[in-house]
Design a protein around this motif. Structure first.
Motif, PDB file in Angstrom:
ATOM      1  N   HIS A  46       4.310  -1.711 -12.019  1.00 17.12           N
ATOM      2  CA  HIS A  46       4.817  -2.922 -11.349  1.00 17.12           C
ATOM      3  C   HIS A  46       3.973  -3.255 -10.119  1.00 17.12           C
ATOM      4  O   HIS A  46       3.572  -4.410  -9.918  1.00 17.12           O
ATOM      5  N   TRP A  47       3.719  -2.259  -9.283  1.00 18.14           N
ATOM      6  CA  TRP A  47       2.949  -2.507  -8.061  1.00 18.14           C
ATOM      7  C   TRP A  47       1.516  -2.924  -8.381  1.00 18.14           C
ATOM      8  O   TRP A  47       0.921  -3.732  -7.646  1.00 18.14           O
ATOM      9  N   ILE A  48       0.952  -2.407  -9.471  1.00 19.93           N
ATOM     10  CA  ILE A  48      -0.384  -2.844  -9.906  1.00 19.93           C
ATOM     11  C   ILE A  48      -0.341  -4.343 -10.227  1.00 19.93           C
ATOM     12  O   ILE A  48      -1.240  -5.098  -9.838  1.00 19.93           O
ATOM     13  N   GLU A  49       0.695  -4.754 -10.940  1.00 23.51           N
ATOM     14  CA  GLU A  49       0.862  -6.181 -11.261  1.00 23.51           C
ATOM     15  C   GLU A  49       0.963  -7.020  -9.986  1.00 23.51           C
ATOM     16  O   GLU A  49       0.353  -8.090  -9.893  1.00 23.51           O
ATOM     17  N   ILE A  50       1.717  -6.536  -9.018  1.00 23.37           N
ATOM     18  CA  ILE A  50       1.875  -7.270  -7.752  1.00 23.37           C
ATOM     19  C   ILE A  50       0.539  -7.341  -7.009  1.00 23.37           C
ATOM     20  O   ILE A  50       0.177  -8.390  -6.471  1.00 23.37           O
ATOM     21  N   ALA A  51      -0.196  -6.237  -6.989  1.00 21.53           N
ATOM     22  CA  ALA A  51      -1.511  -6.235  -6.331  1.00 21.53           C
ATOM     23  C   ALA A  51      -2.433  -7.268  -6.969  1.00 21.53           C
ATOM     24  O   ALA A  51      -3.176  -7.975  -6.271  1.00 21.53           O
ATOM     25  N   LYS A 104      -6.738  -4.299 -13.031  1.00 21.66           N
ATOM     26  CA  LYS A 104      -5.344  -4.306 -13.474  1.00 21.66           C
ATOM     27  C   LYS A 104      -5.235  -3.756 -14.890  1.00 21.66           C
ATOM     28  O   LYS A 104      -4.440  -2.841 -15.148  1.00 21.66           O
ATOM     29  N   VAL A 105      -6.030  -4.282 -15.802  1.00 22.40           N
ATOM     30  CA  VAL A 105      -5.978  -3.852 -17.200  1.00 22.40           C
ATOM     31  C   VAL A 105      -6.301  -2.363 -17.319  1.00 22.40           C
ATOM     32  O   VAL A 105      -5.612  -1.623 -18.032  1.00 22.40           O
ATOM     33  N   GLY A 161       9.855   6.912 -14.817  1.00 22.66           N
ATOM     34  CA  GLY A 161      10.270   5.791 -13.979  1.00 22.66           C
ATOM     35  C   GLY A 161       9.273   5.495 -12.873  1.00 22.66           C
ATOM     36  O   GLY A 161       8.977   4.328 -12.579  1.00 22.66           O
ATOM     37  N   GLU A 162       8.723   6.543 -12.287  1.00 20.51           N
ATOM     38  CA  GLU A 162       7.739   6.363 -11.211  1.00 20.51           C
ATOM     39  C   GLU A 162       6.434   5.764 -11.740  1.00 20.51           C
ATOM     40  O   GLU A 162       5.820   4.923 -11.074  1.00 20.51           O
ATOM     41  N   GLN A 163       6.020   6.171 -12.938  1.00 25.86           N
ATOM     42  CA  GLN A 163       4.786   5.581 -13.474  1.00 25.86           C
ATOM     43  C   GLN A 163       5.014   4.114 -13.820  1.00 25.86           C
ATOM     44  O   GLN A 163       4.133   3.289 -13.635  1.00 25.86           O
ATOM     45  N   THR A 165       0.838  -1.205   0.000  1.00 22.70           N
ATOM     46  CA  THR A 165       0.000   0.000   0.000  1.00 22.70           C
ATOM     47  C   THR A 165       0.869   1.250   0.000  1.00 22.70           C
ATOM     48  O   THR A 165       0.647   2.175  -0.796  1.00 22.70           O
ATOM     49  N   ASP A 166       1.850   1.273   0.868  1.00 23.89           N
ATOM     50  CA  ASP A 166       2.763   2.407   0.972  1.00 23.89           C
ATOM     51  C   ASP A 166       3.539   2.618  -0.329  1.00 23.89           C
ATOM     52  O   ASP A 166       3.660   3.746  -0.821  1.00 23.89           O
ATOM     53  N   GLN A 167       4.049   1.537  -0.901  1.00 23.68           N
ATOM     54  CA  GLN A 167       4.858   1.623  -2.115  1.00 23.68           C
ATOM     55  C   GLN A 167       4.068   2.162  -3.301  1.00 23.68           C
ATOM     56  O   GLN A 167       4.526   3.054  -4.013  1.00 23.68           O
ATOM     57  N   ILE A 168       2.888   1.607  -3.526  1.00 23.10           N
ATOM     58  CA  ILE A 168       2.113   2.014  -4.702  1.00 23.10           C
ATOM     59  C   ILE A 168       1.599   3.450  -4.553  1.00 23.10           C
ATOM     60  O   ILE A 168       1.578   4.207  -5.510  1.00 23.10           O
TER      61      ILE A 168
END
Length: 128
Positions: A82-87, A98-99, A75-77, A39-42
């Motif tokens: 990446h974090w969306i994929e992990i979620a 996700k899509v 880079g941040e986007q 949560t914090d990362q994304i």
């Protein structure tokens, strides 16, 4: 290109801010044990995109600095993607979510890339 007076008027900034709000709402449903990790990362990476665009705007006097900040925003986007994929992998969001998010972030990335490729238009002396 019509000259804008503030980063707040840039379509790319407006989209970044909208996505930040959407990510915040999305992550409210994440499990409590993810508060200080996913949560914090994304949230951090999604918020950083707009901040980097704002910083780039402030560095327009120096085209290389402008491009550098926009590269950071890109880079941040990508990190947010990446974090969306992990979620999704963790089962916190649906395939549709996700899509949807990935499409929006890809559009944001394209807009940032366009700004980078046309940086000279943002950094002209008369725009200062």
């Amino acid at each position: 290109m019509a000259y804008v007076k503030s980063f707040r008027e840039l379509d790319v900034y407006i989209l970044a801010k909208e996505l930040t709000d959407e990510v915040f709402e999305l992550t409210k449903a994440f499990p409590k044990e993810e508060t200080y990790s996913l949560t914090d990362q994304i949230r951090r990476s999604s918020r950083s995109v707009g901040a980097q665009i704002a910083e780039a705007w402030g560095k327009r006097k120096y085209e290389k600095h402008f491009i550098s900040k926009l590269t950071d925003a890109d880079g941040e986007q990508l990190e947010t993607q990446h974090w969306i994929e992990i979620a999704y992998d963790c089962g916190y969001i649906s395939s549709e979510q996700k899509v949807d998010f990935l499409k929006k972030y890809e559009l944001l990335g394209k807009r940032i890339a366009t700004m980078i490729s046309k940086s000279h238009l943002f950094c002209k002396k008369h725009t200062q």
